[in-house]
Design a protein around this motif. Structure first.
Motif, PDB file in Angstrom:
ATOM      1  N   GLY A 344       0.792  -1.272   0.114  1.00 52.88           N
ATOM      2  CA  GLY A 344       0.106   0.050  -0.067  1.00 52.88           C
ATOM      3  C   GLY A 344       0.835   1.070  -0.085  1.00 52.88           C
ATOM      4  N   PRO A 345       0.421   2.380  -0.749  1.00 57.55           N
ATOM      5  CA  PRO A 345       1.287   3.454  -0.472  1.00 57.55           C
ATOM      6  C   PRO A 345       1.627   4.004   0.830  1.00 57.55           C
ATOM      7  CG  PRO A 345      -0.456   3.695  -2.075  1.00 57.55           C
ATOM      8  CD  PRO A 345      -0.960   2.465  -1.354  1.00 57.55           C
ATOM      9  N   LYS A 346       0.844   3.605   1.642  1.00 60.01           N
ATOM     10  CA  LYS A 346       1.237   3.938   3.122  1.00 60.01           C
ATOM     11  C   LYS A 346       1.769   2.702   3.932  1.00 60.01           C
ATOM     12  CE  LYS A 346       0.055   8.419   2.739  1.00 60.01           C
ATOM     13  NZ  LYS A 346       1.324   9.352   2.693  1.00 60.01           N
ATOM     14  N   LYS A 352      -4.383   6.359   5.232  1.00 64.07           N
ATOM     15  CA  LYS A 352      -4.684   6.900   3.846  1.00 64.07           C
ATOM     16  C   LYS A 352      -4.439   6.003   2.735  1.00 64.07           C
ATOM     17  CE  LYS A 352      -4.066  11.341   1.474  1.00 64.07           C
ATOM     18  NZ  LYS A 352      -2.932  12.197   1.244  1.00 64.07           N
ATOM     19  N   TYR A 353      -5.224   6.122   1.614  1.00 68.03           N
ATOM     20  CA  TYR A 353      -4.846   5.165   0.560  1.00 68.03           C
ATOM     21  C   TYR A 353      -5.501   3.477   1.059  1.00 68.03           C
ATOM     22  CZ  TYR A 353      -2.201   8.606  -1.851  1.00 68.03           C
ATOM     23  OH  TYR A 353      -1.962  10.020  -2.383  1.00 68.03           O
ATOM     24  N   THR A 674       3.257  13.993   6.263  1.00 64.95           N
ATOM     25  CA  THR A 674       3.829  12.767   6.851  1.00 64.95           C
ATOM     26  C   THR A 674       2.959  12.155   7.983  1.00 64.95           C
ATOM     27  OG1 THR A 674       5.993  13.012   6.029  1.00 64.95           O
ATOM     28  CG2 THR A 674       5.955  11.649   7.798  1.00 64.95           C
ATOM     29  N   GLU A 675       2.534  12.989   8.501  1.00 63.71           N
ATOM     30  CA  GLU A 675       1.512  12.774   9.879  1.00 63.71           C
ATOM     31  C   GLU A 675       0.415  11.598   9.317  1.00 63.71           C
ATOM     32  OE1 GLU A 675       1.291  16.239   9.284  1.00 63.71           O
ATOM     33  OE2 GLU A 675      -0.904  16.734   9.465  1.00 63.71           O
ATOM     34  N   ASP A 676       0.198  11.590   8.038  1.00 64.24           N
ATOM     35  CA  ASP A 676      -1.016  10.779   7.735  1.00 64.24           C
ATOM     36  C   ASP A 676      -0.474   9.286   7.470  1.00 64.24           C
ATOM     37  OD1 ASP A 676      -2.656  12.846   7.435  1.00 64.24           O
ATOM     38  OD2 ASP A 676      -2.391  13.068   5.381  1.00 64.24           O
ATOM     39  N   GLY A 677       0.930   9.067   7.280  1.00 60.63           N
ATOM     40  CA  GLY A 677       1.629   7.850   7.229  1.00 60.63           C
ATOM     41  C   GLY A 677       2.869   8.175   5.910  1.00 60.63           C
ATOM     42  N   LEU A 678       3.600   7.107   6.007  1.00 57.59           N
ATOM     43  CA  LEU A 678       4.862   7.339   5.181  1.00 57.59           C
ATOM     44  C   LEU A 678       4.592   7.343   3.815  1.00 57.59           C
ATOM     45  CD1 LEU A 678       7.322   5.538   7.246  1.00 57.59           C
ATOM     46  CD2 LEU A 678       7.010   7.951   7.233  1.00 57.59           C
ATOM     47  N   HIS A 679       5.338   7.782   2.768  1.00 62.89           N
ATOM     48  CA  HIS A 679       5.213   7.375   1.294  1.00 62.89           C
ATOM     49  C   HIS A 679       6.049   6.330   0.797  1.00 62.89           C
ATOM     50  CE1 HIS A 679       4.391  11.929   2.123  1.00 62.89           C
ATOM     51  NE2 HIS A 679       3.495  11.911   1.080  1.00 62.89           N
ATOM     52  N   ILE A 680       5.602   5.301   1.482  1.00 62.70           N
ATOM     53  CA  ILE A 680       6.205   4.085   1.003  1.00 62.70           C
ATOM     54  C   ILE A 680       6.815   3.624  -0.274  1.00 62.70           C
ATOM     55  CG2 ILE A 680       6.200   1.240   1.408  1.00 62.70           C
ATOM     56  CD1 ILE A 680       6.452   2.795   3.977  1.00 62.70           C
ATOM     57  N   THR A 681       5.420   3.621  -1.195  1.00 61.64           N
ATOM     58  CA  THR A 681       5.909   3.396  -2.729  1.00 61.64           C
ATOM     59  C   THR A 681       6.771   4.458  -3.485  1.00 61.64           C
ATOM     60  OG1 THR A 681       3.692   4.374  -3.167  1.00 61.64           O
ATOM     61  CG2 THR A 681       3.625   2.070  -2.932  1.00 61.64           C
ATOM     62  N   SER A 682       6.799   5.613  -2.932  1.00 60.30           N
ATOM     63  CA  SER A 682       7.816   6.569  -3.538  1.00 60.30           C
ATOM     64  C   SER A 682       9.344   6.355  -2.942  1.00 60.30           C
ATOM     65  CB  SER A 682       7.441   7.794  -3.617  1.00 60.30           C
ATOM     66  OG  SER A 682       7.854   8.504  -2.341  1.00 60.30           O
ATOM     67  N   MET A 683       9.187   5.737  -1.902  1.00 57.29           N
ATOM     68  CA  MET A 683      10.664   5.158  -1.222  1.00 57.29           C
ATOM     69  C   MET A 683      11.179   4.363  -2.180  1.00 57.29           C
ATOM     70  SD  MET A 683       9.909   4.634   2.507  1.00 57.29           S
ATOM     71  CE  MET A 683       9.300   6.090   3.769  1.00 57.29           C
TER      72      MET A 683
END
Ligand code: BGC
Length: 766
Positions: A344-346, A352-353, A674-683
């Motif tokens: 998931g993106p987060k 979120k997402y 970032t408080e909504d969660g990390l941008h995992i997929t863009s990592m």
């Protein structure tokens, strides 16, 4: 938030208690192990601002959609990842008063995420109005070696007087989702049981919840160990909550430790009637193994990941910390052990997402796992889509089209996004699914995958394009109308260059695969050909589409036009936007955004990145120069692609600037979300910026003995600030180690047979 965390190459350290930034730090300090994950919440009660978040992979709730005007074809639900049982909780009462950092005076505070060994540590000292001072040290991890197990070690020491202490390890299922569409509670109670009088010291608990509608059963069980014999233990069980209260006394300087062992299982992995007992067994197994053993196994698993997947940067601690944070979070989110799971993106870091799968997986994440882990992990990402092929066929059918249309957002293969401009129009995602298969085959060499699974997907996607494009006899061209490209700041456009180009690429790759399978796997191929009902006429149509696809082009500027009519817009640059208007999506009306020339994320450039070998440097430069000044990068997926192209065309400084924007995106809260969660997929894009960008790694087509071949090519440069950087990649069964310094680059083969690559344009045997 530039210097919020201390610079440390292996750790993320927050010093000082800053309640206003708590949600932000909670996201950053998230832990996960592919099976479950949670935000960096406190163990003890905290009545200040916090997003309590625990998530279980693959468990979702079909939340009823909210739309203004219903349109035929809309999905009925938007999947949400339900916030699950909080299993890390340990409430603390001191002389009858709740230890709550929102109410106590905090004298010192430190949170530290250890990326090398994968654990979270928090220490603080606090004092209440009555002058009682305590020191707390809490550590936890989610085992990478035994995925259904987690452990928390919580120590409390009275500093200035003897205290009556009540420790309350609990499992709490009364949590809700902040993003629920109708404020609905997603879970119903299934079982709650807390016991005393079992083993030494005596207590344990189990809580099982079931999602409404989707029927996922998630069981959490806890056991614990104490370093001091308690005076009394009681148990409490409510509908969605269980705890044990442990009463002790502690003298000044006496450290009381409670180690909580947790097992978490789901009926995704076990029969329904066995799920709860499995959770109990895991908690028991963990308690028997003990912290030391579990932690040793867990940190060994991390060592293996780092041995293969680390990127080492010398000379720039901020860049080193940034890239490691990205690699760490990606490995926490997806471990590739189960083809039913995705990214998931987060990840496990926020709601979120909805924890759902996007094209992000294929377009961004796959190369990371493919090159840094065993092939099986990337293969499982592909199998995820293979298993959803029937749903993708249904999805295309719903839109009145042949072939398969993969959803833009999904949990189980069904589309669950309901904005028409995305669900119906952002069809470019289909190409990314095929591109991922191509990437996998090229880097793993696992060609059997094509015969066993890949070709069916490729053929059905090709068929979708065949039907979705139409022939315009007036122009003697095929066209694809009414789409949204990757740049979501344009909707319902005609002939998005990227979409048309990738559609044709899919058809080309389908034909190439057919040629290959015909020779290599004639039996399987004939079977597939018959089952899919392919015909020579259909392939003829694909060839015709390849020859006659229409691509918008700006003759005088020699650039690909993002879509028909883009050049009719008022062409301005991002530099002309007043600072206070950024980000546009928070300040401009949607109508204004759509009319403007501003680009949310790489679109034409995304195509030049994917199909890099089809375009020369001059073309890339012209398009970069034209589109980059108009791109606001309001998707975290954007800067990495621009950084890669910038590196390739020799804009090294710009490549580095764009890289920094992705590498420390969350650590510096650059997008302020970032408080909504990390941008995992863009990592994963950050990893690509170094490997594909700075090191220039790509596949190049060269003339082979009989036919064209693809060869691995590296054309590295090193950012001025760095002394060196190095990383390993898994390529065709070899592990290659690439080291780049300011005086040159070196590739060594650590495993596997010799092979030829192109290094700085020269063919070399490694
Ligand atoms: C981007 C999409 C992406 C999604 C999830 C959106 O903002 O425009 O390309 O798939 O976020 O990361």
């Amino acid at each position: 938030m530039k210097d919020y965390f201390k610079l440390d190459e292996w750790k993320i350290i927050e010093e000082g208690f800053k309640p206003g930034e708590n949600r932000f730090t909670e996201s950053i300090m998230s832990l996960g192990n592919g099976h479950m994950g949670m935000r960096g919440n406190f163990e003890e009660k905290y009545s200040g601002d916090s997003l309590q978040g625990t998530y279980i992979a693959g468990v979702y709730y079909p939340d009823k959609t909210v739309v203004g005007w219903w349109k035929v074809g809309y999905p009925e639900y938007y999947a949400k990842v339900p916030n699950a049982t909080n299993f890390i909780g340990i409430d603390v009462r001191i002389n009858g008063e709740e230890l709550d950092l929102a109410c106590w005076q905090v004298n010192s505070f430190r949170r530290e995420l250890n990326m090398e060994q994968g654990f979270l540590k928090r220490t603080f000292t606090a004092e209440n109005d009555a002058g009682v001072q305590v020191a707390v040290s809490a550590r936890r991890f989610l085992s990478m070696a035994r995925r259904e197990i987690g452990a928390v070690s919580y120590s409390i020491t009275p500093l200035n007087q003897e205290i009556e202490l009540e420790l309350v390890p609990y499992l709490d299922g009364t949590i809700t989702n902040e993003d629920a569409n109708y404020g609905e509670v997603f879970w119903k109670a299934s079982l709650s049981k807390a016991e005393t009088g079992v083993g030494e010291p005596a207590g344990r608990g189990c809580l099982a919840l079931r999602t409404k509608k989707s029927d996922f059963l998630v069981a959490a069980a806890m056991e614990y160990k104490l370093n001091k014999h308690p005076v009394e233990i009681t148990a409490c069980q409510e509908k969605k909550y269980v705890d044990n209260s442990i009463f002790l006394t502690a003298k000044p300087g006496e450290e009381i430790n409670l180690t909580k062992y947790i097992g978490v299982t789901t009926n995704r992995d076990y029969p329904d009637d066995d799920t709860i007992s499995q959770a109990r067994s895991r908690a028991r197994e963990a308690r028997n193994a003990g912290w030391q053993k579990l932690f040793a196994e867990h940190s060994r698993a991390w060592k293996d990941i780092w041995d293969e997947g680390d990127i080492r940067i010398e000379g720039d601690a901020a860049a080193q910390q940034g890239i490691r944070f990205n690699i760490f979070q990606l490995n926490q989110t997806y471990t590739g052990h189960d083809p039913r799971l995705n990214i998931g993106p987060k990840g496990f870091t926020g709601e979120k997402y909805g924890g759902a799968t996007y094209w992000d997986t294929e377009a961004y994440c796959l190369p990371f796992y493919l090159n840094t882990r065993d092939n099986e992990i990337a293969r499982n990402l592909l199998l995820y889509r293979y298993h959803h092929l029937d749903k993708a066929r249904e999805n295309a059918d719903k839109l009145g089209l042949d072939g398969a249309l993969y959803p833009m957002v999904t949990m189980n293969g069904e589309e669950c996004h309901n904005e028409w401009e995305i669900t119906f129009e952002e069809i470019h995602r289909n190409a990314a699914i095929v591109y991922a298969i191509y990437n996998y085959i090229q880097y793993s060499g696992d060609r059997e995958y094509l015969a066993d699974y890949g070709f069916e997907v490729i053929a059905e996607v090709a068929r979708f394009w065949e039907d979705r494009a139409h022939f315009n006899p007036r122009k003697n061209k095929y066209m694809i109308l009414g789409v949204t490209g990757p740049n979501e700041y344009e909707n319902n456009v005609h002939n998005n260059w990227y979409t048309n180009r990738m559609a044709v690429w899919c058809l080309e790759y389908a034909l190439e695969t057919i040629d290959y399978l015909k020779d290599g796997y004639p039996g399987s191929f004939q079977k597939l050909w018959n089952e899919l009902g392919l015909s020579a006429g259909e392939l003829e149509k694909w060839r015709d589409m390849i020859d006659k696809m229409y691509y918008p082009y700006v003759e005088d500027l020699e650039v690909f036009e993002q879509q028909d009519g883009y050049m009719d817009k008022e062409l301005k640059s991002v530099a002309e936007i007043p600072e206070e208007d950024l980000p546009l999506h928070q300040n401009w009306s949607w109508d204004r955004i759509l009319r403007s020339c501003y680009i949310k994320q790489a679109d034409v450039l995304q195509g030049l990145y994917f199909l890099s070998d089809h375009y020369d440097l001059a073309t890339k430069k012209l398009n970069f120069d034209f589109y980059e000044p108009r791109t606001v990068h309001e998707s975290s997926l954007s800067p990495c692609v621009y950084s890669i192209i910038a590196a390739e065309i020799g804009y090294q400084e710009r490549a580095y600037e764009l890289y920094l924007r992705t590498a420390r995106l969350d650590l510096e809260n650059i997008n302020k979300d970032t408080e909504d969660g990390l941008h995992i997929t863009s990592m994963a894009g950050t990893w690509m910026s170094i490997v594909h960008g700075f090191a220039g790694m790509k596949l190049k087509r060269i003339a082979g003995e009989e036919k064209e071949e693809r060869i691995l090519s590296l054309e590295p440069f090193i950012p001025e600030k760095w002394k060196s950087y190095s990383f390993k990649i898994n390529y065709l069964g070899r592990i290659l180690n690439i080291k780049v310094t300011s005086t040159g680059s070196r590739v060594t083969r650590e495993q596997g047979e010799p092979l030829k690559i192109l290094l700085e344009g020269e063919k070399q045997k490694i």
